[in-house]
Design an enzyme around this catalytic site. Structure first.
Site, PDB file in Angstrom:
ATOM      1  N   GLU A  68       0.822  -1.214   0.000  1.00  0.00           N
ATOM      2  CA  GLU A  68       0.000   0.000   0.000  1.00  0.00           C
ATOM      3  C   GLU A  68       0.867   1.279   0.000  1.00  0.00           C
ATOM      4  OE1 GLU A  68      -3.198  -0.517   2.870  1.00  0.00           O
ATOM      5  OE2 GLU A  68      -3.962  -2.225   1.736  1.00  0.00           O
ATOM      6  N   GLU A 184      -4.479  -8.494  -2.047  1.00  0.00           N
ATOM      7  CA  GLU A 184      -4.943  -8.556  -0.649  1.00  0.00           C
ATOM      8  C   GLU A 184      -6.395  -8.112  -0.668  1.00  0.00           C
ATOM      9  OE1 GLU A 184      -2.747  -6.249   2.494  1.00  0.00           O
ATOM     10  OE2 GLU A 184      -4.782  -5.749   3.126  1.00  0.00           O
TER      11      GLU A 184
END
Ligand code: NAG
Ligand code: NAG
Ligand code: NAG
Length: 391
Positions: A68, A184
């Protein structure tokens, strides 16, 4: 301010590898992208130590770099733009290419959150410099915020439809033919939604995600999380499977990667609460003949529906695997137990899964999908014309 150092020992790497290998899982190791040089490029020194060790043990594994990156500034005070991140991946790719063990291994990234606003710029910048280094482009998806959601969201077809973003188009235009993966994903971010993400109702988001991503051409979906961390786990702290575990197990057994076309025509009532997906049956299930197909369907409504198959499939022998909450009444959707064809699913003992048996429906009998349930139907003699080889 105090400084905390976290060490990953060789022993910890051995344990991690042994766990993945014993479980038949593929291990993708996420390297730390926040180790930076004074020029704010990735400092690979530490990663090279780890690579050398894994290489010496001949561990078969693949790699990611960072997680991220859209949050680096907020979480770590480090700003890395997409363009630089892409170059960091190229650097890692060059290191891997020099390795006898990892010269053809997978490298996945950038594991960006849902690509909107500045995240979209980060992704396009990354692809410009880094696309050539990666095996597949990964992004993360959650439908809702775990602290601010409800049962209604988990059953809302419009919420389920939000998964269909423009990601494929962004990647296709930057790097034609590049694979896209969900690196994810789960129901709700922020650790999951308490009382929802580990209960029966989470299965609607999970099964619909598996169906819709396949339809969108995403080959791999990586679920957050097997155990621990938040409430979106598949296995509880006693190592007992939660509803999404049983659902995943059935999906793996019954559903193959080839997507066929299916759509719902309702002759009465609203169409939206019924969702269907059709795949070739998993060819590794030796149980079924080539040509078998698996229909999976979700009923987001309280009323039972009758599913009428098209004529060319209607006469096939069908095996039904219907999943419902193990509990009745108002609390049923919040149950941590699930029934398969009326039987509550439980481990036989610590190591033994129960037999997951389908119920055979006589040819020509209409399928009844109960309210608030989801199900797999294997149409054994569908004789689907297309039967691809596994790669
Ligand atoms: C992984 O497990 C298999 C058996 O399941 C074994 O033969 C193999 O050596 C293991 N690989 C490594 C690198 O430990
Ligand atoms: C990777 O390294 C091995 C061992 O040096 C070599 O045999 C192989 O050809 C290399 N593969 C690639 C794709 O470079
Ligand atoms: C299915 O079975 C019915 C009743 O036996 C028969 O009338 C019909 O022709 C069959 N349909 C197909 C497509 O084989």
């Amino acid at each position: 301010a105090s400084q905390v150092s976290v060490f990953l020992t060789e022993y910890a790497v051995d344990l991690l590898y042994a766990f993945a290998n014993c479980s038949g899982l593929d291990l993708i190791f996420g390297l730390n992208a926040l180790l930076r040089t004074s020029e704010n490029t990735w400092d690979s020194t530490n990663a090279e130590l780890l690579l050398k060790y894994c290489e010496s043990r001949e561990y078969v594994m693949s790699w990611e770099l960072g997680n991220e990156p859209n949050s680096y500034e907020k979480k770590a005070g480090i700003r890395v733009d997409g363009y630089q991140l892409g170059q960091d991946f190229v650097h890692l790719h060059q290191i891997l290419q020099q390795s006898a063990v990892y010269n053809s291994t997978g490298l996945y990234g950038p594991d960006v959150s849902q690509p909107r606003d500045h995240r979209r710029d980060l992704l396009t910048g990354f692809l410009e410099t880094g696309a050539k280094a990666i095996t597949a482009c990964t992004w993360h998806h959650y439908y809702v915020n775990g602290r601010d959601t409800s049962l209604e969201d988990f059953l809302d077809p419009e919420v389920l439809d939000t998964l269909a973003t423009k990601i494929n188009e962004i990647v296709e235009s930057a790097s034609p033919g590049k694979k896209v993966w969900l690196g994810e994903t789960s129901s709700a971010y922020g650790g999951g939604a308490v009382g929802l993400s580990d209960t029966f109702v989470a299965g609607f988001m999970w099964l619909d995600k598996l169906g819709l991503t396949a339809k969108l051409g995403l080959d791999v979906v990586i679920r957050q999380v097997l155990i621990g961390s938040g409430t979106y786990h598949l296995v509880d702290d006693n190592l007992d499977p939660l509803p999404d575990y049983w659902l995943s197990l059935l999906y793996k057994r019954l559903v193959g990667p080839e997507v066929l076309k299916a759509e719902v025509n309702m002759n009465s009532g609203p169409k939206k609460p019924i969702r269907v997906y059709l795949h070739c049956t998993n060819r590794k299930s030796t149980h079924y003949r080539p040509g078998a197909v698996t229909l999976f369907a979700l009923n987001l409504n309280k009323n039972e529906v009758t599913v009428i198959l098209p004529d060319h499939m209607a006469n096939s022998t069908t095996e039904a695997f219907v999943l419902q909450s193990a509990e009745a009444g108002e609390q049923s959707l919040y149950s941590r137990s699930v029934k398969l064809n009326g039987q509550v699913l439980r481990m036989v003992d610590d190591r033994t899964l129960p037999l997951l048996k389908g119920r055979e429906l006589p040819p020509g009998e209409h399928i009844k999908l109960p309210g608030f349930s989801f199900a797999f139907y294997v149409l054994i003699e569908a004789q689907a014309a297309v039967w691809y080889e596994y790669r």
